[in-house]
Write an enzyme that holds these catalytic residues in place. Sequence first.
Site, mmCIF file in Angstrom:
data_model
loop_
_atom_site.group_PDB
_atom_site.id
_atom_site.type_symbol
_atom_site.label_atom_id
_atom_site.label_comp_id
_atom_site.label_asym_id
_atom_site.label_seq_id
_atom_site.Cartn_x
_atom_site.Cartn_y
_atom_site.Cartn_z
ATOM 1 N N ASN A 76 -21.931 -28.145 -7.684
ATOM 2 C CA ASN A 76 -21.250 -29.285 -7.972
ATOM 3 C C ASN A 76 -21.286 -30.133 -6.770
ATOM 4 O OD1 ASN A 76 -19.373 -31.380 -8.903
ATOM 5 N ND2 ASN A 76 -17.771 -30.211 -8.945
ATOM 6 N N TRP A 77 -22.237 -31.364 -6.997
ATOM 7 C CA TRP A 77 -22.211 -32.101 -5.802
ATOM 8 C C TRP A 77 -21.210 -33.099 -5.785
ATOM 9 C CZ3 TRP A 77 -28.109 -34.133 -5.983
ATOM 10 C CH2 TRP A 77 -28.854 -32.913 -5.404
ATOM 11 N N LYS A 78 -20.309 -33.345 -6.809
ATOM 12 C CA LYS A 78 -19.295 -34.097 -6.734
ATOM 13 C C LYS A 78 -19.714 -35.400 -6.393
ATOM 14 C CE LYS A 78 -16.271 -30.532 -5.658
ATOM 15 N NZ LYS A 78 -14.840 -29.902 -5.050
ATOM 16 N N HIS A 128 -12.680 -30.586 -14.851
ATOM 17 C CA HIS A 128 -12.460 -30.332 -13.272
ATOM 18 C C HIS A 128 -11.059 -30.897 -12.736
ATOM 19 C CE1 HIS A 128 -13.071 -29.882 -9.103
ATOM 20 N NE2 HIS A 128 -14.168 -29.118 -9.179
ATOM 21 N N GLU A 172 -10.262 -32.057 -10.207
ATOM 22 C CA GLU A 172 -10.252 -33.555 -9.475
ATOM 23 C C GLU A 172 -10.150 -34.523 -10.451
ATOM 24 O OE1 GLU A 172 -13.691 -32.689 -6.995
ATOM 25 O OE2 GLU A 172 -12.606 -31.384 -5.761
ATOM 26 N N GLU A 218 -11.025 -22.066 -11.519
ATOM 27 C CA GLU A 218 -11.020 -22.671 -10.359
ATOM 28 C C GLU A 218 -9.459 -22.774 -9.793
ATOM 29 O OE1 GLU A 218 -15.004 -24.311 -10.367
ATOM 30 O OE2 GLU A 218 -13.476 -26.011 -9.855
ATOM 31 N N GLY A 266 -11.872 -26.687 -2.129
ATOM 32 C CA GLY A 266 -11.969 -27.765 -0.815
ATOM 33 C C GLY A 266 -11.051 -27.249 0.159
ATOM 34 N N SER A 304 -13.926 -22.876 -2.750
ATOM 35 C CA SER A 304 -14.404 -22.344 -1.237
ATOM 36 C C SER A 304 -15.230 -21.302 -1.344
ATOM 37 C CB SER A 304 -12.994 -22.264 -0.623
ATOM 38 O OG SER A 304 -12.312 -23.559 -0.535
#
Length: 264
Positions: A18-20, A104, A106, A176, A182, A221
Amino acid sequence: MSRSDTTLPSPHKIVVANWKMHGNLARNHTLVDGYLQGLKSLSQADVVICVPYPYLAQIQSLLSETHVAWGAQNLAKYEEGAYTGEVSAGMLCDFGAQYVIIGHSERSTAYCESDENIAEKFMMAKRHGLTPILCVGETLLEREAGVMERVVGKQLETIIRLFGGEAFANSIVSYEPIWAIGTGLAASAEQAVAMHQFIRDTVSAADKSAADTLKILYGGSVNPQNAVQLLNQQEIDGALVGRCSLNAEQFIKICQAVPENSVV
Ligand code: PGA
């Protein structure tokens, strides 16, 4: 290897990058070259790269002749229409995407996405033949209060209530824990396994055969060190990798942590 040429679920564990919101044309090219170089000698895992929307065309051209699949990090819950700034499932399919991350934290936190909204996106992906990667997980406060199963259960139950347990057939759920994303503080294998069992049991109670084809990943992580223990757990069908996916060497090491001959 990707399952682009078959409708049968792949028996391999899966590692999703997941490159975000990272990357640019030049960096993406170098990163993908690094991935492909390292993946040449790796056959035990399926690999998927989820990129920001503008790079779908680039990733399609870089990966079309390879066994690596690609996807996006979100999609609209609508087919099409006056939804400025949104991207539809059909558009993702136009660029050969096979996967899409849904819900997600985020996004759900920053943009106040409800479980119902996420459920609609999940079904939109399915309707278009995209494999949804549904993210579920609890906050640190919720874990400390011991209500993590209730929180994750509610996220799953929303989809079950609206669309039935069969919606999970050939889908992916990624556990998650929000406190692990992160932060460098991954869940222990024990914590992840317990939640993975809970997720499979919850889906199984709604639809046993769908649960049998569901892949459950761990995200938060993941790094080359903890990947070995996590990916060796039978209950963990793969990983969703954020930060370490931006470094080809680390990402490949995570893929190599998938045990040879593991079958999900
Ligand atoms: P991280 O991200 O690996 O950087 O913790 C994981 C995720 O967001 O899925």
